[in-house]
Design a protein around this motif. Sequence first.
Motif, PDB file in Angstrom:
ATOM      1  N   ASP A  26       0.824  -1.209   0.000  1.00 12.80           N
ATOM      2  CA  ASP A  26       0.000   0.000   0.000  1.00 12.80           C
ATOM      3  C   ASP A  26       0.859   1.260   0.000  1.00 12.80           C
ATOM      4  O   ASP A  26       0.387   2.323  -0.395  1.00 12.80           O
ATOM      5  CB  ASP A  26      -0.905   0.010   1.239  1.00 12.80           C
ATOM      6  CG  ASP A  26      -1.845  -1.190   1.258  1.00 12.80           C
ATOM      7  OD1 ASP A  26      -2.800  -1.196   0.464  1.00 12.80           O
ATOM      8  OD2 ASP A  26      -1.608  -2.108   2.053  1.00 12.80           O
ATOM      9  N   ARG A  27       2.105   1.147   0.472  1.00 16.17           N
ATOM     10  CA  ARG A  27       2.937   2.341   0.592  1.00 16.17           C
ATOM     11  C   ARG A  27       4.414   1.972   0.443  1.00 16.17           C
ATOM     12  O   ARG A  27       4.845   0.890   0.859  1.00 16.17           O
ATOM     13  CB  ARG A  27       2.714   3.004   1.954  1.00 16.17           C
ATOM     14  CG  ARG A  27       3.496   4.310   2.169  1.00 16.17           C
ATOM     15  CD  ARG A  27       3.244   4.852   3.572  1.00 16.17           C
ATOM     16  NE  ARG A  27       1.833   5.125   3.807  1.00 16.17           N
ATOM     17  CZ  ARG A  27       1.232   6.271   3.475  1.00 16.17           C
ATOM     18  NH1 ARG A  27       1.924   7.244   2.896  1.00 16.17           N
ATOM     19  NH2 ARG A  27      -0.049   6.439   3.737  1.00 16.17           N
ATOM     20  N   LEU A  28       5.180   2.886  -0.150  1.00 15.48           N
ATOM     21  CA  LEU A  28       6.633   2.801  -0.188  1.00 15.48           C
ATOM     22  C   LEU A  28       7.195   3.953   0.631  1.00 15.48           C
ATOM     23  O   LEU A  28       6.763   5.093   0.481  1.00 15.48           O
ATOM     24  CB  LEU A  28       7.168   2.881  -1.622  1.00 15.48           C
ATOM     25  CG  LEU A  28       6.719   1.797  -2.607  1.00 15.48           C
ATOM     26  CD1 LEU A  28       7.318   2.065  -3.983  1.00 15.48           C
ATOM     27  CD2 LEU A  28       7.134   0.419  -2.116  1.00 15.48           C
ATOM     28  N   LEU A  86       6.988   5.395  -9.937  1.00 14.98           N
ATOM     29  CA  LEU A  86       6.684   3.966  -9.803  1.00 14.98           C
ATOM     30  C   LEU A  86       5.489   3.768  -8.884  1.00 14.98           C
ATOM     31  O   LEU A  86       4.584   2.974  -9.173  1.00 14.98           O
ATOM     32  CB  LEU A  86       7.915   3.236  -9.251  1.00 14.98           C
ATOM     33  CG  LEU A  86       7.767   1.734  -9.020  1.00 14.98           C
ATOM     34  CD1 LEU A  86       7.537   1.012 -10.337  1.00 14.98           C
ATOM     35  CD2 LEU A  86       9.038   1.182  -8.343  1.00 14.98           C
ATOM     36  N   GLY A  87       5.474   4.482  -7.750  1.00  8.94           N
ATOM     37  CA  GLY A  87       4.352   4.368  -6.830  1.00  8.94           C
ATOM     38  C   GLY A  87       3.047   4.784  -7.470  1.00  8.94           C
ATOM     39  O   GLY A  87       2.002   4.162  -7.249  1.00  8.94           O
ATOM     40  N   ALA A  88       3.091   5.857  -8.261  1.00  8.82           N
ATOM     41  CA  ALA A  88       1.873   6.331  -8.930  1.00  8.82           C
ATOM     42  C   ALA A  88       1.340   5.287  -9.907  1.00  8.82           C
ATOM     43  O   ALA A  88       0.133   5.059  -9.992  1.00  8.82           O
ATOM     44  CB  ALA A  88       2.157   7.647  -9.639  1.00  8.82           C
ATOM     45  N   ARG A  89       2.254   4.650 -10.655  1.00  8.99           N
ATOM     46  CA  ARG A  89       1.824   3.656 -11.641  1.00  8.99           C
ATOM     47  C   ARG A  89       1.261   2.407 -10.960  1.00  8.99           C
ATOM     48  O   ARG A  89       0.370   1.748 -11.503  1.00  8.99           O
ATOM     49  CB  ARG A  89       3.003   3.268 -12.540  1.00  8.99           C
ATOM     50  CG  ARG A  89       3.518   4.395 -13.409  1.00  8.99           C
ATOM     51  CD  ARG A  89       2.441   4.875 -14.400  1.00  8.99           C
ATOM     52  NE  ARG A  89       2.064   3.837 -15.316  1.00  8.99           N
ATOM     53  CZ  ARG A  89       2.630   3.642 -16.508  1.00  8.99           C
ATOM     54  NH1 ARG A  89       3.603   4.448 -16.895  1.00  8.99           N
ATOM     55  NH2 ARG A  89       2.223   2.678 -17.316  1.00  8.99           N
ATOM     56  N   LYS A 107       0.966   4.671  -2.164  1.00  2.00           N
ATOM     57  CA  LYS A 107       1.304   5.931  -1.529  1.00  2.00           C
ATOM     58  C   LYS A 107       2.820   5.996  -1.311  1.00  2.00           C
ATOM     59  O   LYS A 107       3.488   4.976  -1.181  1.00  2.00           O
ATOM     60  CB  LYS A 107       0.590   6.072  -0.189  1.00  2.00           C
ATOM     61  CG  LYS A 107      -0.938   6.025  -0.284  1.00  2.00           C
ATOM     62  CD  LYS A 107      -1.478   7.275  -0.938  1.00  2.00           C
ATOM     63  CE  LYS A 107      -3.006   7.284  -0.911  1.00  2.00           C
ATOM     64  NZ  LYS A 107      -3.557   8.488  -1.569  1.00  2.00           N
ATOM     65  N   ILE A 108       3.341   7.230  -1.245  1.00  2.00           N
ATOM     66  CA  ILE A 108       4.779   7.428  -1.058  1.00  2.00           C
ATOM     67  C   ILE A 108       5.010   8.296   0.170  1.00  2.00           C
ATOM     68  O   ILE A 108       4.432   9.385   0.293  1.00  2.00           O
ATOM     69  CB  ILE A 108       5.431   8.097  -2.283  1.00  2.00           C
ATOM     70  CG1 ILE A 108       5.163   7.290  -3.553  1.00  2.00           C
ATOM     71  CG2 ILE A 108       6.932   8.273  -2.056  1.00  2.00           C
ATOM     72  CD1 ILE A 108       5.796   5.920  -3.558  1.00  2.00           C
ATOM     73  N   THR A 109       5.853   7.802   1.084  1.00  2.00           N
ATOM     74  CA  THR A 109       6.266   8.571   2.257  1.00  2.00           C
ATOM     75  C   THR A 109       7.760   8.837   2.167  1.00  2.00           C
ATOM     76  O   THR A 109       8.538   7.929   1.861  1.00  2.00           O
ATOM     77  CB  THR A 109       5.965   7.811   3.557  1.00  2.00           C
ATOM     78  OG1 THR A 109       4.559   7.652   3.705  1.00  2.00           O
ATOM     79  CG2 THR A 109       6.501   8.573   4.767  1.00  2.00           C
ATOM     80  N   GLY A 147       5.497  15.036  -5.583  1.00  2.00           N
ATOM     81  CA  GLY A 147       4.332  14.153  -5.508  1.00  2.00           C
ATOM     82  C   GLY A 147       4.349  13.175  -4.366  1.00  2.00           C
ATOM     83  O   GLY A 147       3.525  12.244  -4.334  1.00  2.00           O
ATOM     84  N   CYS A 148       5.265  13.325  -3.386  1.00  2.56           N
ATOM     85  CA  CYS A 148       5.225  12.467  -2.201  1.00  2.56           C
ATOM     86  C   CYS A 148       3.949  12.766  -1.417  1.00  2.56           C
ATOM     87  O   CYS A 148       3.641  13.920  -1.132  1.00  2.56           O
ATOM     88  CB  CYS A 148       6.449  12.715  -1.325  1.00  2.56           C
ATOM     89  SG  CYS A 148       7.993  12.132  -2.049  1.00  2.56           S
ATOM     90  N   ASP A 149       3.219  11.744  -1.033  1.00  5.81           N
ATOM     91  CA  ASP A 149       1.947  11.938  -0.345  1.00  5.81           C
ATOM     92  C   ASP A 149       2.138  12.349   1.111  1.00  5.81           C
ATOM     93  O   ASP A 149       1.405  13.195   1.638  1.00  5.81           O
ATOM     94  CB  ASP A 149       1.122  10.643  -0.379  1.00  5.81           C
ATOM     95  CG  ASP A 149       0.941  10.130  -1.790  1.00  5.81           C
ATOM     96  OD1 ASP A 149       1.684   9.213  -2.174  1.00  5.81           O
ATOM     97  OD2 ASP A 149       0.071  10.658  -2.489  1.00  5.81           O
TER      98      ASP A 149
END
Length: 641
Positions: free
Chosen positions: A553-555, A582-585, A589-591, A608-610
């Motif tokens: 779910d998240r990187l 990569l996370g978007a594709r 979610k990206i932290t 674009g990091c969430d």
Amino acid sequence: MLVFRFVVFGVVAAAAIWISVAYGVGRAVDNVIFRESVDKASQWGQFMASRIPDIEDLAESGMPTEKQRATIEDIRNIGDVFRFKLFTADGRLSLISDDVSTGRYMGTADVMDLEPMQVAATGAPIVDVFDGTNKPNRPDLYAEAYIPLFDGNGQVVAIVEVYVDQTATAAYFRESFQTFGLMLMLFCGLIFAVPCSAYYLQRTLTERSRKDAEFLSRFDPLTGLLNRREFSMQAKRHIENNDLSVACYLDLDHFKAINDTHGHSIGDAFLANVADVLRENCRKEDLIARFGGDEFVIGFQNLSIEDATHRVRSIVQMCKKQIDIEDASITGSVSVGLAEINAEDGLDVILKNADTALYHAKTSGRNNFAVYGTEMGEELKQRYALESRIRHATENSEFEIYFQPLVSSKDQQIIGHEALLRLLDDNDNFIPPSVFIPVAEDLGLIEEIGRWTIQTAIQKVAEAESDKMLAINLSPIQFKSGELVNTVCTVLKDTGFPAHQLELEITESLLLEDSMSVEMQIDCLRDMGVRIAMDDFGTGFSSLSYLWKYGFDRLKIDRSFVAALDGNSERSREIIESVVMLGARLNMKITAEGVETAEQSKFLSDLGCDTLQGFFYGKPSPFRDEFLETAVQIPKQGKTG
């Protein structure tokens, strides 16, 4: 008619001779078996008394230690003793061991048995032979013997009741004597050979039993190497003669995993292979012993530390080669500690020094060796102090949980917190998690600590009735027992905390094993609604197959990439941008961790990091009511804390 009478007389005579021979043979067999039973039972009783450590204490308590239990099972497996009982000096039963279990009766009985009381009073053994054909769980013929055990003053300190299987012995004697009986019927003159043969056979079997017991008292039955007792005796003699120059302590790395994965028979074969490697790299005069389990010791005679190191290096290299055992391919390794021998030091000090060097080799990465030096003593003290602190903190729940805010990059609002484990030393200074967590894993305590962390962190956030998410880091070891899913499910149920607000973070090291058990546990957690994040993404192997297989779910981008932004590192920017894309594709979610400046925050937000996390938004701190607020105090500029 005369011929008929002669034939009848011959038949009658032959029958009379046969009956007499059969009767005599039967009595002789019974006598020989009884004498052989007395000898064998007495030998096994004394042998067990010498092999089982602290047998007097065991007789008084009836509660065997792990070492005593292992010795009892070894004796039962290698000999024809299928059962024995242990009585106190006054004749009360304290322990029963048979082929079902060790310690089936534990503790001291209230009443005293007649036979042990008689043996304790007279100091003489009692031996009987019984027919067990109509008895369940008994051989067809067995000897039951009560053997007294004496201390140095000749006082009886315990009584061992030994059950010895005599079926094979009886069959052997009966078959032998039947042959002799047939010969005696045909050649009456040979009747005097029966007692002589019986005596010879009895003496032969007794001598064989004595040699077997003597071998087991000196050598390890699996590898044929010296056992601890024999090594100690010979080593002390050579130290007094200044012959022994270097001691080595060897320990197999992760041997338990080989046993658990392939079974004990494969594990035993691997131990035997290691013993062969040791023999190949040692000389005739060197002492080689197996101290038990996966521990081996070498005593090199008249060899310099340089030459000993050369031989040990060869042992380490040979032990890490893959070997095929039955249908399994095994790859193992050993760690070795060497210590030069000073004649003024006792054997215990010498082995302790070698063991300290072994510990140093293991903490340096295993599959290695180390030579003892004085600086290792201080390292060992520090390690023991840390282990003691961790054990005490685990037993008394003295760990602390700090929480660090997780901030939305869009509106700079707090959306959750990550729970971080903290531990204070005796001087109230924080011990870095990178220091105490690996030690807790080595001690086998990390699962208990992790269970407490999950329960405590969720409990605190649940009591606040907050709608914010909670992130908790997991150790790969927490997946090994298979209890993780049940732990999380129970805590969520007991606290009422919503599963979708919980995010569990794992590292790539967990996935390298490609374990079906790990995959199933992750799937179960996700089915519950718990979110799964890959922590420190980009610092390990970072296989894209993991992202596809486990559907994270998240990187979480490791702080090292964020810190590199301050140097205008184009490479770090490109890596972060690639991870975000990569996370978007993959709809993840990206932290970004380790955010410490406004410039880093803006760049990561624009990229674009969430979610952002770091000292710029707040240091980890104990849980407090302010965590319920959604706003975060953002410094105007520069780096914080």
